[in-house]
Motif scaffolding. Structure first.
Motif, PDB file in Angstrom:
ATOM      1  N   VAL A 291     -71.098  -9.592 -27.847  1.00 37.63           N
ATOM      2  CA  VAL A 291     -70.204 -10.183 -28.844  1.00 37.63           C
ATOM      3  C   VAL A 291     -68.912  -9.374 -28.928  1.00 37.63           C
ATOM      4  O   VAL A 291     -67.805  -9.933 -28.939  1.00 37.63           O
ATOM      5  CB  VAL A 291     -70.896 -10.248 -30.224  1.00 37.63           C
ATOM      6  N   ASN A 292     -69.047  -8.049 -28.913  1.00 39.06           N
ATOM      7  CA  ASN A 292     -67.852  -7.194 -28.969  1.00 39.06           C
ATOM      8  C   ASN A 292     -66.977  -7.396 -27.735  1.00 39.06           C
ATOM      9  O   ASN A 292     -65.755  -7.512 -27.832  1.00 39.06           O
ATOM     10  CB  ASN A 292     -68.257  -5.722 -29.065  1.00 39.06           C
ATOM     11  N   ASP A 293     -67.626  -7.442 -26.534  1.00 35.51           N
ATOM     12  CA  ASP A 293     -66.877  -7.629 -25.286  1.00 35.51           C
ATOM     13  C   ASP A 293     -66.109  -8.938 -25.311  1.00 35.51           C
ATOM     14  O   ASP A 293     -64.947  -9.013 -24.914  1.00 35.51           O
ATOM     15  CB  ASP A 293     -67.836  -7.621 -24.092  1.00 35.51           C
ATOM     16  N   LEU A 294     -66.770  -9.987 -25.773  1.00 35.39           N
ATOM     17  CA  LEU A 294     -66.131 -11.298 -25.856  1.00 35.39           C
ATOM     18  C   LEU A 294     -64.885 -11.227 -26.734  1.00 35.39           C
ATOM     19  O   LEU A 294     -63.840 -11.780 -26.380  1.00 35.39           O
ATOM     20  CB  LEU A 294     -67.113 -12.315 -26.448  1.00 35.39           C
ATOM     21  N   ASP A 295     -65.044 -10.514 -27.843  1.00 30.79           N
ATOM     22  CA  ASP A 295     -63.941 -10.353 -28.773  1.00 30.79           C
ATOM     23  C   ASP A 295     -62.729  -9.739 -28.078  1.00 30.79           C
ATOM     24  O   ASP A 295     -61.607 -10.234 -28.181  1.00 30.79           O
ATOM     25  CB  ASP A 295     -64.418  -9.421 -29.899  1.00 30.79           C
ATOM     26  N   VAL A 296     -62.992  -8.674 -27.319  1.00 28.63           N
ATOM     27  CA  VAL A 296     -61.918  -7.973 -26.610  1.00 28.63           C
ATOM     28  C   VAL A 296     -61.261  -8.906 -25.587  1.00 28.63           C
ATOM     29  O   VAL A 296     -60.032  -9.000 -25.508  1.00 28.63           O
ATOM     30  CB  VAL A 296     -62.481  -6.714 -25.904  1.00 28.63           C
ATOM     31  N   LEU A 297     -62.087  -9.632 -24.831  1.00 29.90           N
ATOM     32  CA  LEU A 297     -61.560 -10.518 -23.792  1.00 29.90           C
ATOM     33  C   LEU A 297     -60.708 -11.635 -24.380  1.00 29.90           C
ATOM     34  O   LEU A 297     -59.651 -11.970 -23.850  1.00 29.90           O
ATOM     35  CB  LEU A 297     -62.715 -11.112 -22.983  1.00 29.90           C
ATOM     36  N   TYR A 298     -61.161 -12.227 -25.462  1.00 26.03           N
ATOM     37  CA  TYR A 298     -60.386 -13.293 -26.113  1.00 26.03           C
ATOM     38  C   TYR A 298     -59.006 -12.779 -26.513  1.00 26.03           C
ATOM     39  O   TYR A 298     -57.995 -13.439 -26.314  1.00 26.03           O
ATOM     40  CB  TYR A 298     -61.111 -13.795 -27.370  1.00 26.03           C
ATOM     41  N   ARG A 299     -58.980 -11.587 -27.075  1.00 24.11           N
ATOM     42  CA  ARG A 299     -57.708 -11.035 -27.527  1.00 24.11           C
ATOM     43  C   ARG A 299     -56.791 -10.768 -26.333  1.00 24.11           C
ATOM     44  O   ARG A 299     -55.604 -11.070 -26.352  1.00 24.11           O
ATOM     45  CB  ARG A 299     -57.941  -9.732 -28.311  1.00 24.11           C
ATOM     46  N   HIS A 300     -57.387 -10.232 -25.261  1.00 23.42           N
ATOM     47  CA  HIS A 300     -56.655  -9.915 -24.041  1.00 23.42           C
ATOM     48  C   HIS A 300     -56.041 -11.182 -23.455  1.00 23.42           C
ATOM     49  O   HIS A 300     -54.862 -11.230 -23.097  1.00 23.42           O
ATOM     50  CB  HIS A 300     -57.623  -9.273 -23.055  1.00 23.42           C
ATOM     51  N   LYS A 301     -56.847 -12.233 -23.404  1.00 23.85           N
ATOM     52  CA  LYS A 301     -56.394 -13.504 -22.838  1.00 23.85           C
ATOM     53  C   LYS A 301     -55.242 -14.058 -23.684  1.00 23.85           C
ATOM     54  O   LYS A 301     -54.225 -14.533 -23.135  1.00 23.85           O
ATOM     55  CB  LYS A 301     -57.569 -14.486 -22.826  1.00 23.85           C
ATOM     56  N   GLY A 302     -55.407 -13.963 -24.992  1.00 25.33           N
ATOM     57  CA  GLY A 302     -54.368 -14.462 -25.892  1.00 25.33           C
ATOM     58  C   GLY A 302     -53.034 -13.763 -25.650  1.00 25.33           C
ATOM     59  O   GLY A 302     -51.982 -14.405 -25.579  1.00 25.33           O
ATOM     60  N   THR A 303     -53.103 -12.451 -25.454  1.00 21.55           N
ATOM     61  CA  THR A 303     -51.883 -11.675 -25.216  1.00 21.55           C
ATOM     62  C   THR A 303     -51.205 -12.131 -23.923  1.00 21.55           C
ATOM     63  O   THR A 303     -49.986 -12.324 -23.871  1.00 21.55           O
ATOM     64  CB  THR A 303     -52.235 -10.180 -25.098  1.00 21.55           C
ATOM     65  N   MET A 304     -52.028 -12.306 -22.897  1.00 17.86           N
ATOM     66  CA  MET A 304     -51.465 -12.682 -21.597  1.00 17.86           C
ATOM     67  C   MET A 304     -50.817 -14.061 -21.666  1.00 17.86           C
ATOM     68  O   MET A 304     -49.750 -14.290 -21.083  1.00 17.86           O
ATOM     69  CB  MET A 304     -52.556 -12.652 -20.528  1.00 17.86           C
ATOM     70  N   GLU A 305     -51.456 -14.978 -22.364  1.00 17.51           N
ATOM     71  CA  GLU A 305     -50.899 -16.324 -22.490  1.00 17.51           C
ATOM     72  C   GLU A 305     -49.561 -16.292 -23.235  1.00 17.51           C
ATOM     73  O   GLU A 305     -48.626 -17.009 -22.887  1.00 17.51           O
ATOM     74  CB  GLU A 305     -51.886 -17.242 -23.215  1.00 17.51           C
TER      75      GLU A 305
END
Lengths: 263, 375
Positions: free
Chosen positions: B53-67
């Motif tokens: 769950v924590n990893d997913l959280d990090v990835l979502y945020r990362h993806k959002g930044t890149m977009e």
């Protein structure tokens, strides 16, 4: 010889009582004195100037006043709810017999014997299941859970002194049960209901341990006092303390005088 | 029940029963039950599900930044990774065509990773749902430090109870059996005032005594053991003894009034008769007054212990953060600081169990029944 030793033990007892009363009053007296001293943080030893300046400052404490309003909002619900629940339970427990009644009784006084913080926690844990966050509502429920036991005991004590033949006579004469309750039982219980409402109000207004665990981000007068008292030590709180002591003193003296007068 | 309906009629009887039922079910039993249930669910904060769950959280945020970067140009971007150290660097002014392509590629890769983690999360959740959810791990997970805190709290509460009993028995005795009506009235009022003044105010009042420049240190300075001007003073708040003193002060009167109430119902003639027959003072207490007063003593002990062990206000205000946390403060932190309600419920339930054990012990020692307790 015998009377001499007895009087000596009486003297010792009196000295002890005097010390006990001193112990109970000394901190309160210091707090009251410091409220009239211009020194801040409040002090009795560093006496600067006799002042009343700390009292008007209370009116400027907007947050404190907002929290005070919350205390009243909570009490407005807790008092009638506790009296109603206490009254119902008192009637059931007085009129029912058998082992089940003892079990019911044990359950209904259990909140009085439970640490306040446990009641607060149990309430917020329970209501979280229904998506209800900790707020005034959960505090009302947590307080009612244990405050209702006090009206129950007060009203029960009075019910046990009721003359049951009076009710039976009224029924024999054709009174309806509802009429009987409204015209005989309720008036008989009225003094007990009034004093239990007063007690319920005081208990709700002054409660801290249950409230602080069930109120979430909101506040009452007591939670705000505690928050300020932990952070700082300012004479403004002493001024509030003086008001608390004065009101309590007034009511106790009136109560005692009335009791003496009734005798 | 029949008797009840005969007198009050079935509508009122139903109403009273409904009120009591609601009180019992929704305000008393259900909350305690749910708290106990929650305390038996162990929330493993280091298990794979939590990590996923924590990893997913990090990835979502990362993806959002890149977009965001792709659309508005990077705030400061190297290889698609934000580097706050390079905010003013000219290299992150514009994204070239090549850079955009690379960023799009990375977003797609992140998307794939998220998808695979979502599948894993689903699987782990299913496994967890099939597992038996209850364990006593919340109770056994208590660290040595917390167990020590609990022991200290219980020992302090017992000490407070004993001190209160020793001090209040003579006071109640003087109030009930050794004074005339006027003296009783005055004494009663003198004790009722500190009893009825708000608990927090009574605790707060002690700050005037224990403060750095408070009464105690000033007295010490007069004798020459401290110097106020140079702050060579004793920091009283550091000592657990201060908590003990204030606990005794705050809850001692809960011992006086129950004992007084039962003692006042004793017929003084009984004491006189025993004295006339030659009984010694201690014997009168042991054989007449104490047996009669037992229910009051039991109630006083139960109330004092419960209030002292469950007190949050006293350590909260008096320790001023200068002492290790008390058990009630630990519970508070579990709920409102570290937000582990499961563990907090277990601690809270432990406190409740200790109080129940104490009540049972007192009832056994004094041989009183529950009915006699609350009167």
């Amino acid at each position: 010889m015998k009377t001499e030793t007895m009087s000596r033990s009486d003297v010792m007892l009196n000295v002890f009582i005097g010390m006990f009363v001193m112990f109970m009053f000394l901190p309160l007296m210091l707090m009251v004195m410091a409220a009239f001293n211009s020194a801040s943080p409040p002090s009795v030893t560093d006496w600067q100037e006799l002042t009343l300046a700390w009292f008007p400052r209370l009116a400027e404490e907007d947050r404190l006043i907002g929290c005070l309003q919350n205390s009243f909002r909570i009490a407005v619900f807790v008092v009638p709810a506790s009296v109603l629940l206490g009254l119902s339970a008192a009637i059931l427990l007085t009129r029912l017999e058998g082992r089940a009644t003892n079990v019911l009784y044990a359950f209904l006084i259990s909140p009085m014997l439970t640490p306040g913080i446990v009641l607060g926690i149990a309430t917020i844990v329970f209501w979280r299941n229904f998506g209800v966050a900790a707020d005034l509502f959960t505090t009302i429920l947590a307080q009612t859970a244990f405050i209702a036991s006090f009206p129950m005991l007060i009203i029960m004590a009075r019910l046990q002194r009721q003359d049951r033949f009076q009710e039976e006579a009224a029924l024999d004469l054709g009174a309806s049960p509802f009429f009987l309750f409204r015209r005989i039982t309720l008036p008989f219980l009225l003094p007990a209901i009034v004093s239990s409402a007063a007690l319920a109000f005081l208990m709700s207004f002054e409660n801290y341990n249950t409230t602080v665990f069930s109120i979430g981000g909101s506040c009452t007068l007591t939670t705000e006092i505690a928050a300020q008292a932990r952070k700082a030590h300012t004479p403004v709180i002493n001024a509030l303390g003086v008001i608390f002591v004065a009101v309590t003193l007034m009511f106790s003296v009136i109560y005692t005088l009335r009791k003496q007068w009734e005798k | 029940m029949k008797h009840l309906i005969e007198i009050y009629g079935w509508p009122l009887t139903t109403f009273f029963s409904a009120c009591v039922g609601l009180w019992l079910a929704i305000l008393i039993v259900a909350p305690q039950f749910f708290m106990a249930e929650l305390s038996l669910r162990f929330e493993d904060r280091g298990d794979r599900l939590t990590q996923t769950v924590n990893d997913l959280d990090v990835l979502y945020r990362h993806k959002g930044t890149m977009e965001y970067d792709l659309e508005h140009g990077p705030a400061c971007n190297t290889m698609g990774m934000i580097n706050p150290m390079m905010t003013d660097d000219s290299s992150c002014a514009q994204l070239g065509v090549e850079g955009k392509l690379r960023l799009e590629q990375q977003i797609l890769e992140t998307e794939d990773l998220i998808q695979s983690l979502l599948v894993e999360e689903q699987n782990l959740k299913e496994i967890k749902a099939q597992q038996y959810p209850y364990s006593v791990k919340n109770y056994t997970a208590m660290t040595g430090l917390h167990a020590w805190t609990l022991t200290k709290t219980v020992v302090f509460a017992l000490t407070v109870t004993l001190i209160a009993l020793a001090a209040c028995y003579p006071v109640a005795y003087a109030l009930a059996l050794r004074s005339g009506p006027v003296k009783t009235a005055i004494l009663f009022t003198a004790l009722f005032v500190p009893y009825a003044v708000n608990e927090l105010m009574r605790i707060y009042a002690w700050l005037t005594v224990f403060d750095l420049h408070g009464l105690l240190n000033t007295l010490l300075a007069i004798v020459g053991f401290a110097a106020l001007a140079s702050d060579e003073v004793i920091v009283w708040y550091r000592f657990p003894g201060t908590v003990l003193v204030v606990l005794v002060y705050t809850y001692i009167l809960f011992m006086v009034f129950p004992i007084y109430n039962t003692m006042a119902t004793l017929d003084p003639n009984q004491v006189e008769a025993a004295r006339d027959l030659g009984a010694k003072t201690w014997r009168i207490h042991w054989r007449i007054i104490i047996p009669h007063t037992k229910p009051g003593i039991a109630v006083g002990c139960i109330m004092t212990f419960m209030l002292a062990a469950g007190s949050f206000s006293v350590p909260h205000i008096i320790t001023r953060g200068l002492q290790p946390k008390w058990f009630t403060q630990l519970i508070y932190d579990k709920f409102f600081e570290s937000s582990n309600w499961n563990l907090g419920s277990a601690y809270s339930f432990t406190l409740l169990l200790i109080c129940i054990l104490f009540i049972l012990a007192i009832m056994a020692i004094f041989g009183v029944k529950l009915r006699q307790l609350a009167r």
